[in-house]
Design a protein around this motif. Sequence first.
Motif, short mmCIF file in Angstrom:
data_model
loop_
_atom_site.label_atom_id
_atom_site.label_comp_id
_atom_site.label_asym_id
_atom_site.label_seq_id
_atom_site.Cartn_x
_atom_site.Cartn_y
_atom_site.Cartn_z
N ASN A 188 0.82 -1.22 0.00
CA ASN A 188 0.00 0.00 0.00
C ASN A 188 0.85 1.27 0.00
O ASN A 188 0.57 2.24 0.70
N TYR A 189 1.90 1.26 -0.83
CA TYR A 189 2.67 2.47 -1.05
C TYR A 189 1.98 3.32 -2.11
O TYR A 189 1.56 2.82 -3.15
N ASP B 37 -2.87 3.55 2.97
CA ASP B 37 -3.88 3.06 3.91
C ASP B 37 -3.83 3.83 5.23
O ASP B 37 -4.47 3.45 6.21
N GLN B 38 -3.03 4.91 5.26
CA GLN B 38 -2.96 5.76 6.44
C GLN B 38 -3.21 7.22 6.03
O GLN B 38 -3.35 7.52 4.84
N ASP B 39 -3.24 8.10 6.99
CA ASP B 39 -3.58 9.50 6.72
C ASP B 39 -2.38 10.44 6.71
O ASP B 39 -2.51 11.61 6.37
N ALA B 40 -1.21 9.95 7.08
CA ALA B 40 -0.02 10.80 7.15
C ALA B 40 0.38 11.27 5.75
O ALA B 40 0.20 10.55 4.77
N MET C 69 -5.25 -9.88 1.77
CA MET C 69 -4.51 -9.67 3.02
C MET C 69 -4.35 -8.21 3.40
O MET C 69 -3.77 -7.92 4.46
N THR C 70 -4.79 -7.28 2.59
CA THR C 70 -4.59 -5.87 2.89
C THR C 70 -5.90 -5.11 2.82
O THR C 70 -6.89 -5.59 2.26
N GLU C 71 -5.89 -3.91 3.35
CA GLU C 71 -7.06 -3.04 3.26
C GLU C 71 -7.24 -2.58 1.82
O GLU C 71 -6.28 -2.33 1.09
N LYS C 72 -8.50 -2.43 1.39
CA LYS C 72 -8.79 -1.90 0.06
C LYS C 72 -8.50 -0.40 0.06
O LYS C 72 -8.85 0.32 0.99
#
Length: 514
Positions: free
Chosen positions: A239-240, A255-258, A336-339
């Motif tokens: 998720n890069y 998948d993050q907000d940073a 295995m990962t978040e969409k």
Amino acid sequence: MKHVKQKTSMLLLLLMTIVLVVSACSGNNSKNNAEPAKENAATNKPAAPEDATAASDLKPYKISLVYPGTPQTDEKKVEEALNKLLTEKINATIDLMPIDWGAWDDKINLMIASREEVDIIFTAQWNGHAKNVGKGAFIELGDLIDKYGQGIKESLDPAFLDGAKINGKNYGVPTNKELAAAGGIVYRKDITDELGIDMSNVKTPQDLDAVYSIVKEKKPEMTPLYTTAGTFNSHFFANYDFLGDSTIPGAILKDQDATKVAAVEQIDRYKEYLNLTRDFFKKGYINEDAATTQVSSGDAWKAGTVFSTVEPMKPGKDAEIASAAGLTGKLAQIIMTEKTVATSETAGSMLGISSTSKDPDRAMMLINLLHTDKEINNLLNFGIEGDHYTRNGEIMTATGNTANYNPGSAWMFGNQFLNYVWDTEDPDKWAKFKEFNQNAKVSPALGFVFDSEPVKAEVGAIANVIKQYQKALETGSVDVDKVLPEYEEKLKAAGVDKVVAEKQKQFDAFLASK
């Protein structure tokens, strides 16, 4: 005008249209299959000439289509069938030019550098699209889409074209396909059933260790995990978000907000997956030639000795691979990962028109047909009905000749929602795509594409360093503790800090404009 200065309204449109991408997925294909209007009253711009009279006014032309994939035995037969349709519609013939995946990067880079005369080239955010645009490899498509691509604009959700722009311009026409992205594995379910392996507990890459250990012991002739590139550090798995081009360093986690941009080598997730992959390689789970092989995973599956591969996930990914590999009913998949949704998805599969094309108009006419003409689209993707498959409504059944033309490349060409569905796939496949696209995490950088012009010298130098180190590291083929510091040192010397700083500067301006 640089992309970072695009108006807020366009960005809001991107966010709003994500949830509407499913409009192309409905069971009613009448819109997708309709002939584009011959003239748009508002713009007075003609659509592609598709009737016999218009086609007869055009000089004959052969359109070359360059894309990654295994050359097919019946390629010439399919070309002949396509030529009959294309001659009638746009007075053109086609030259299919597949390049094996293992050789794709080197050959396409050489083709671009040598200015080889071709017409249409597959391109993608993760495959150096922005960098190649900077090299002048592709022409800007705005006027051509307006003139000959009305069917593209009717069938394709605006999020795709808007999200694929570089400095406000399109240099590739996205494929109409799934918009959300996730990572996972496809594996041999028949083998896990035979060995009594419970895959319901496999949720993460780390959980695969126990599975691969059993497969290696009980099935020594099999490769537990076949890979040729990034493995768990592939952008779709880790998720890069590389902010427009995954071949140029500098990313955030989508998948993050940073919003702090960093070289992935500095991100804890990258190092974690490097060490896990290295551990798997040392245990003999990964093919020994992972860093050098030119045998694609698709071809490796056909040999029957692969247990699993890391894949970008979507509904029915396992069935697609199984169909192409002659393993129908034997594969399953685990997400295995978040969409997520990012620019990498809107620009994840495109057809660009080469700046060396002698007839860009005709090239755009063909791309438009791939988005609107069901017969041409399915002929390119699946071959000749009654020869390479039989059909009952929208459902295809394999024949004894299917293996001679089964490229498995439908995600590359035009409008995937025009595709027929194999009888081994879920008949509700396109409805499942609609569901898959919902409730995905939106990257903070959706709609942003980095302009590498200010650091083009550094980008060129870094590309050589990446070629030397990245594949060996990310396939687990070398000692991480020894090679990673060396790799980082070479990246630093090539100017990676300057590139990352420029990405951050442009990204900050993009965020401020929202």
